[in-house]
Design a protein around this motif. Structure first.
Motif, PDB file in Angstrom:
ATOM      1  N   PHE A  24      12.783 -19.128 -43.415  1.00  0.00           N
ATOM      2  CA  PHE A  24      14.843 -19.949 -43.229  1.00  0.00           C
ATOM      3  C   PHE A  24      14.516 -20.572 -45.119  1.00  0.00           C
ATOM      4  O   PHE A  24      15.943 -20.653 -45.138  1.00  0.00           O
ATOM      5  N   PRO A  74      13.056 -17.175 -48.472  1.00  0.00           N
ATOM      6  CA  PRO A  74      13.383 -15.762 -47.704  1.00  0.00           C
ATOM      7  C   PRO A  74      12.193 -14.401 -48.175  1.00  0.00           C
ATOM      8  O   PRO A  74      12.184 -14.017 -46.615  1.00  0.00           O
ATOM      9  N   ASP A 123      10.277 -14.565 -44.602  1.00  0.00           N
ATOM     10  CA  ASP A 123      10.943 -14.295 -44.153  1.00  0.00           C
ATOM     11  C   ASP A 123      10.551 -12.069 -43.294  1.00  0.00           C
ATOM     12  O   ASP A 123      10.679 -11.348 -42.323  1.00  0.00           O
ATOM     13  N   ARG A 133      20.335  -9.212 -48.018  1.00  0.00           N
ATOM     14  CA  ARG A 133      21.224 -10.730 -47.979  1.00  0.00           C
ATOM     15  C   ARG A 133      22.664 -10.853 -48.365  1.00  0.00           C
ATOM     16  O   ARG A 133      23.278 -11.565 -47.962  1.00  0.00           O
ATOM     17  N   TYR A 139      15.007 -13.806 -39.766  1.00  0.00           N
ATOM     18  CA  TYR A 139      16.189 -14.999 -40.066  1.00  0.00           C
ATOM     19  C   TYR A 139      17.374 -14.320 -40.276  1.00  0.00           C
ATOM     20  O   TYR A 139      18.264 -14.895 -40.460  1.00  0.00           O
ATOM     21  N   ARG A 197      19.213 -12.676 -37.543  1.00  0.00           N
ATOM     22  CA  ARG A 197      19.625 -14.151 -36.539  1.00  0.00           C
ATOM     23  C   ARG A 197      20.435 -14.510 -36.510  1.00  0.00           C
ATOM     24  O   ARG A 197      21.704 -15.238 -36.359  1.00  0.00           O
ATOM     25  N   ASP A 198      20.713 -15.322 -38.591  1.00  0.00           N
ATOM     26  CA  ASP A 198      21.649 -16.168 -38.863  1.00  0.00           C
ATOM     27  C   ASP A 198      22.840 -16.048 -39.460  1.00  0.00           C
ATOM     28  O   ASP A 198      23.781 -15.926 -38.861  1.00  0.00           O
TER      29      ASP A 198
END
Length: 329
Positions: A30, A33, A36, A225, A255, A258-259
């Protein structure tokens, strides 16, 4: 022989501690990155860290054993923190489907190097969906598949764009495509991704929207992202019942995904559903493999109720299709 045994034991302990280290590092994805990326491997780290606890407990002695066991347990706990909630949802049940006014959807990444469209057609006929959304739907695939679908699915739209922007949508009933510029018709555009956003009505007249897309791989980290952030800005402008389905090239343990789900008020319906890879290139040829990554997802919000969801039969693609039945509240 004792030296060989000691070397083997050392390698086992080193592997156990490495697995624990990777699992612990993933916790900090988190904030960093690039860490992750480790969370995408949690399905491998979870059993590896569990076995690792047993290895260090049996292979070491004294103070070193105590320290190593504690470290291995922390690694297992880090992985379990991600994986156990996913496993727990396997025991939940879905609401029963109403007697009428349900819709069945198939989402499938066809694989750009897969040209056996007869197998795709057979899988579609076997599932009998009302709507089909396709990713990696290049011209070579459309040449064989499009004529086979038209009789049963006369309403369609295709995107012809960058690497991930080749998409298709076929439907038994009419829809209105939202023309937001994300469905190109030019293979030479620079945008790597795209999406199809369409508004439907169920046979009973209830309105819902469906969006299909295809994300890039999670490395380089910033690229995916940025793509998820751009898609979030699109979702922010969509009201009412919504389905998002496609190949996100991201596991639910990251993450990043999920985010994305949480920030957009979505419910991820694809739980414990591995779809990739069915084929992998090694030793100079494409070979069959056992899927272990959940990359193809179905997400909902705003009154969409999914009553059943499963992976479809193999089609010679490197992805399994995902098929689900839903109704609109």
């Amino acid at each position: 022989m004792p030296m060989l045994l000691q070397t083997f034991r050392f390698c086992l302990v080193l592997g156990a501690l490495l697995a624990a280290t990777l699992a612990i590092a993933g916790l900090f994805g988190f904030a960093v990155p690039v860490l992750d990326l480790l969370n995408h491997a949690q399905i491998l780290l979870f059993p590896a860290t569990l076995i690792g606890v047993a290895i260090v407990a049996l292979a070491l002695r004294g103070t070193m054993r105590s320290v190593a066991v504690i470290y291995a347990i922390v690694g297992f706990a880090a992985s379990a923190n991600v994986m156990l909630p996913e496993f727990a949802t396997a025991f939940s049940t879905r609401p029963a489907a109403p007697a009428s006014d349900t819709v069945r959807v198939m989402t499938h990444n066809l694989f750009g190097l897969h040209y056996q469209m007869a197998q795709v057609t057979a899988a579609i006929k076997g599932e009998n969906p009302d709507i089909i959304v396709l990713q990696e739907y290049f011209g070579e695939q459309a040449t064989g598949l499009h004529p086979e679908l038209l009789a049963d699915y006369p309403f369609f739209v295709r995107c012809r764009g960058g690497k991930r922007a080749n998409l298709g949508l076929y439907s038994r009933f009419p829809f209105d495509q939202v023309q937001d510029g994300a469905c190109p018709n030019n293979a030479y555009v620079t945008d790597r991704t795209g999406h199809i956003l369409a508004q439907f009505r169920t046979p009973g007249g209830k309105s819902f929207k469906l969006l299909t897309t295809h994300m890039d791989w999670p490395f380089p980290v910033d690229r995916q992202r940025e793509q998820l952030a751009a898609l979030s800005s699109v979702l922010a402008g969509i009201d009412g019942p919504l389905i998002v389905a496609g190949d996100f090239n991201s596991t639910p343990w990251s993450y990043a995904l999920r985010d994305f789900v949480a920030s957009n008020g979505l419910v991820r319906e694809t739980v414990n559903l591995v779809t990739y890879p069915l084929r992998f290139f090694y030793f100079g040829a494409w070979r069959d493999t056992i899927p272990f990554l959940p990359l193809d997802h179905v997400m909902t919000r705003g009154g969409i109720v999914v009553h059943e969801l499963h992976a479809g039969r193999p089609t010679a693609s490197d992805h399994l299709p995902v098929v689900f039945t839903f109704s609109v509240q």
